[in-house]
Each structure stands twice: as structure tokens, then as C-alpha cells.
Enzyme design. Structure first.
Site, PDB file in Angstrom:
ATOM      1  N   ASP A  24      -4.451  -1.963  -0.845  1.00 44.92           N
ATOM      2  CA  ASP A  24      -4.836  -1.494  -2.182  1.00 44.92           C
ATOM      3  C   ASP A  24      -6.047  -0.565  -2.093  1.00 44.92           C
ATOM      4  OD1 ASP A  24      -4.669  -1.272  -4.903  1.00 44.92           O
ATOM      5  OD2 ASP A  24      -5.734  -3.134  -5.331  1.00 44.92           O
ATOM      6  N   GLY A  25      -6.094   0.398  -3.004  1.00 42.84           N
ATOM      7  CA  GLY A  25      -7.277   1.255  -3.105  1.00 42.84           C
ATOM      8  C   GLY A  25      -7.044   2.720  -2.775  1.00 42.84           C
ATOM      9  N   ARG A  28      -8.212   4.961  -5.818  1.00 43.39           N
ATOM     10  CA  ARG A  28      -9.672   5.036  -5.973  1.00 43.39           C
ATOM     11  C   ARG A  28     -10.308   5.843  -4.848  1.00 43.39           C
ATOM     12  NH1 ARG A  28     -10.398  -1.009  -6.361  1.00 43.39           N
ATOM     13  NH2 ARG A  28      -8.182  -0.895  -5.846  1.00 43.39           N
ATOM     14  N   HIS A  41      -2.628   8.316  -0.984  1.00 40.47           N
ATOM     15  CA  HIS A  41      -1.460   7.687  -0.352  1.00 40.47           C
ATOM     16  C   HIS A  41      -1.233   8.254   1.053  1.00 40.47           C
ATOM     17  CE1 HIS A  41      -0.740   5.487  -3.921  1.00 40.47           C
ATOM     18  NE2 HIS A  41      -0.318   6.493  -4.647  1.00 40.47           N
ATOM     19  N   SER A  70       7.757  -4.446  -6.822  1.00 37.29           N
ATOM     20  CA  SER A  70       8.789  -4.292  -7.856  1.00 37.29           C
ATOM     21  C   SER A  70       8.155  -3.696  -9.117  1.00 37.29           C
ATOM     22  CB  SER A  70       9.406  -5.646  -8.225  1.00 37.29           C
ATOM     23  OG  SER A  70       9.450  -6.511  -7.128  1.00 37.29           O
ATOM     24  N   ARG A  75       4.676   3.119 -12.455  1.00 35.00           N
ATOM     25  CA  ARG A  75       3.714   4.213 -12.293  1.00 35.00           C
ATOM     26  C   ARG A  75       4.334   5.531 -12.776  1.00 35.00           C
ATOM     27  NH1 ARG A  75      -0.296   3.274  -7.344  1.00 35.00           N
ATOM     28  NH2 ARG A  75      -0.659   1.095  -7.821  1.00 35.00           N
ATOM     29  N   LEU A 135       5.868  -5.931  18.630  1.00 34.02           N
ATOM     30  CA  LEU A 135       5.339  -6.196  17.286  1.00 34.02           C
ATOM     31  C   LEU A 135       6.483  -6.067  16.294  1.00 34.02           C
ATOM     32  CD1 LEU A 135       2.766  -6.464  15.320  1.00 34.02           C
ATOM     33  CD2 LEU A 135       3.011  -3.991  15.051  1.00 34.02           C
TER      34      LEU A 135
HETATM   35  C1  FPP Z   1      -2.048   0.830  -3.530  1.00 36.03           C
HETATM   36  O1  FPP Z   1      -3.089   1.692  -3.856  1.00 36.03           O
HETATM   37  C2  FPP Z   1      -1.092   1.468  -2.667  1.00 36.03           C
HETATM   38  C3  FPP Z   1       0.225   1.694  -2.963  1.00 36.03           C
HETATM   39  C4  FPP Z   1       0.890   1.306  -4.202  1.00 36.03           C
HETATM   40  C5  FPP Z   1       1.100   2.389  -2.018  1.00 36.03           C
HETATM   41  C6  FPP Z   1       0.993   1.968  -0.579  1.00 36.03           C
HETATM   42  C7  FPP Z   1       1.416   3.107   0.224  1.00 36.03           C
HETATM   43  C8  FPP Z   1       0.842   3.498   1.357  1.00 36.03           C
HETATM   44  C9  FPP Z   1      -0.270   2.807   2.020  1.00 36.03           C
HETATM   45  C10 FPP Z   1       1.307   4.776   1.954  1.00 36.03           C
HETATM   46  C11 FPP Z   1       2.280   4.767   3.038  1.00 36.03           C
HETATM   47  C12 FPP Z   1       2.950   3.535   3.442  1.00 36.03           C
HETATM   48  C13 FPP Z   1       3.815   3.469   4.478  1.00 36.03           C
HETATM   49  C14 FPP Z   1       4.426   2.173   4.833  1.00 36.03           C
HETATM   50  C15 FPP Z   1       4.149   4.658   5.292  1.00 36.03           C
HETATM   51  P1  FPP Z   1      -3.270   2.117  -5.369  1.00 36.03           P
HETATM   52  O2  FPP Z   1      -2.588   3.423  -5.584  1.00 36.03           O
HETATM   53  O3  FPP Z   1      -2.828   1.006  -6.264  1.00 36.03           O
HETATM   54  O4  FPP Z   1      -4.826   2.288  -5.422  1.00 36.03           O
HETATM   55  P2  FPP Z   1      -5.777   2.081  -6.689  1.00 36.03           P
HETATM   56  O5  FPP Z   1      -5.733   0.612  -7.030  1.00 36.03           O
HETATM   57  O6  FPP Z   1      -7.108   2.499  -6.161  1.00 36.03           O
HETATM   58  O7  FPP Z   1      -5.253   2.973  -7.769  1.00 36.03           O
END
Ligand code: FPP
Length: 254
Positions: A24-25, A28, A41, A70, A75, A135
Site C-alpha cells: 500500500d502507498g 501517496r 504504481h 476485488s 477505482r 521461491l
Molecule cells: C496500493 O497503493 C497499490 C495497488 C492497489 C496496486 C499494487 C500494484 C503494484 C505494486 C504494481 C505492480 C504489481 C505487480 C505484481 C507487477 P494505493 O494506490 O492504494 O496507494 P495509496 O493508498 O497511497 O493511494
């Protein structure tokens, strides 16, 4: 995978076999850097690669990452499309590295909502890495813990109705065996980055006895040092599984 160039961090004695991470994050991180969310991302994808490298280096055997829940379909459409594109490209780009490093990839979740192209690429990457065993990398996409549990209940009910399963026989182990990928063991360590302190519907059943570790580090900043901190924290904990501390000491002391 290429080495990160960083000096090797000290590896704690007790390494969790299975680590699960709520990444998460990203949003931000991008906001703080004055960048659009997709840059967060993108940087998050780089952090995935670093974390996989580090997991291999320290000897973690299973790494389960929450990439798309899910609920993430809610978004903005453009962000969802971008994430799908990122997954598609990452699957193609990273496949040779996964193969070269003995990583087996599995996708966890309900794939019916993904495009045919993405589903196909997921299946191809799984098939191409199926023989690897250094892994096990599980990427949860369109996954939810409640979905997992209700799917298991549905499967068991169908088996019971067909006469293949006596409902009286259903217990925790039968139920656990009906969940997604019961063969990888429950997470020993459950990490969430980004400052929130909740599970967000990830691996609800499987995390019953996981050690929880929350860090304010935003996912794109999660590096070998941050992972090392989580591993050291885990190594210092005593896992009792319902027993008393004295009982655990007896077992450990032999
Ligand atoms: C949460 O941050 C992250 C996501 C919803 C997407 C996770 C995706 C990746 C880490 C990118 C690539 C993944 C792979 C497996 C190649 P957020 O957008 O909710 O952050 P925020 O809470 O700061 O808005």
C-alpha cells in the site's frame, strides 16, 4: 536477477517460510513526489522486483503479494486500465528473470474479470515457471479473503450435494483444503506497508496465526533495509499458537 548493488544486509536467524504483503502507498508516494498516480504504481512494480530478489536472497520460500483486490475495481476507470496494462507488461518483462532465478509464479484470485489477453498471459507465465521451486511467488489479483472463503464453502456444498462429501466430515482441515492453493502453508509473516493497520480482506482464513507487521514506509520505498527490519522484528517474536510462553520454551528448549 541482477544484484541490487547494496551491501548485503544482516540476515536474521529465524526466516519466515511464507511472507504475505499488502503493498500500500503507491498513490501517496506519487503525490508526494508531485507525480501522477501511475508513476507510483510503476515505482511499486520496481519494489516488487526488489522484494522478490531479497526474498530469494534470505531464503523465504513463499511470497504472496496483494496486487489488486476485488474492491479495486471501484477505482477510476483510467487507473484500473493502467494497472491492468502494468500487470500485462510486467508478466512479459519479468518472465525471463523469474525463470532464470527458479521462481514459480501463481496468480491467486478470480480471473474471470480479466481480459482474455491478460488471463492467457497469466496462464502462460504460470505454465512456464511451474517446474521452479526456489521461491513460490503468488500474486493476488481480483482476490478477496471473503471471496476465497465463500468459494470454498460453495465447492464443499456442491460436493456434499453430489454425495461426494459427508457434511458431518467438514472440519477446519477439510475447509482449509478447499481454499485457493492450500499447499503453500499459511503466512508466517503478514506485512502491510503504507501506514494503515488493517488486513483489507487479504488471506483472512490463512492469516489466523500470522505475525502482523505494519510499517509507515510507502510501498515504492520498500527496499532491502525495510524488508530486513520486518524480518528482524519477526525473528524476535515468539509464536505460541495458543500455547503458553512456558510451553513454547519447553518445546524450543527440547
Ligand atoms: C496500493 O497503493 C497499490 C495497488 C492497489 C496496486 C499494487 C500494484 C503494484 C505494486 C504494481 C505492480 C504489481 C505487480 C505484481 C507487477 P494505493 O494506490 O492504494 O496507494 P495509496 O493508498 O497511497 O493511494
Amino acid at each position: 536477477m541482477p544484484t541490487t548493488g547494496e551491501p548485503p544486509t544482516e540476515v536474521p536467524e529465524r526466516i519466515p517460510r511464507h511472507v504475505a504483503i499488502v503493498m500500500d502507498g503507491n498513490g501517496r508516494w506519487a503525490q508526494r513526489a508531485g507525480l501522477p498516480r501511475h508513476a507510483g504504481h510503476q515505482a511499486g512494480a520496481d519494489a516488487v522486483r526488489r522484494t522478490v530478489e531479497e526474498a530469494i536472497r534470505v531464503g523465504v520460500r513463499v511470497l504472496t503479494l496483494f496486487a489488486f483486490s476485488s474492491e479495486n475495481w471501484r477505482r477510476p476507470k483510467a487507473e484500473v486500465a493502467l494497472l491492468m496494462d502494468l500487470f500485462l507488461r510486467a508478466l512479459k518483462r519479468e518472465l525471463p528473470l523469474l525463470r532464470a532465478n527458479g521462481v514459480r509464479l501463481r496468480i491467486l484470485g478470480d480471473r474471470r474479470a480479466f481480459s482474455e489477453k491478460l488471463s492467457r498471459r497469466m496462464a502462460e507465465a504460470e505454465a512456464a515457471t511451474a517446474g521452479n521451486d526456489r521461491l513460490l511467488l503468488q500474486v493476488a489479483a481480483n482476490y478477496g479473503g471473503r471471496w476465497d472463503i465463500s468459494e470454498a464453502a460453495r465447492k464443499l456444498a456442491i460436493a456434499a450435494r453430489a454425495g461426494d462429501l459427508d457434511p458431518a466430515q467438514i472440519d477446519e482441515s477439510t475447509f482449509a483444503a478447499a481454499l485457493s492453493f492450500p499447499d503453500c502453508g499459511d503466512p508466517d509473516l503478514f506485512i502491510r506497508t503504507g501506514g494503515e493497520r488493517r488486513l483489507s480482506n487479504f488471506l483472512l482464513w490463512q492469516s489466523a496465526y500470522s505475525e502482523l507487521y505494519f510499517t509507515d514506509t510507502l510501498w515504492p520505498d520498500f527496499d532491502a533495509a525495510a524488508f530486513g527490519e520486518a524480518l528482524r522484528d519477526y525473528a524476535g517474536r515468539q509464536r505460541r499458537f495458543g500455547r503458553t510462553a512456558e510451553q513454547v520454551d519447553e518445546v524450543v528448549g527440547g
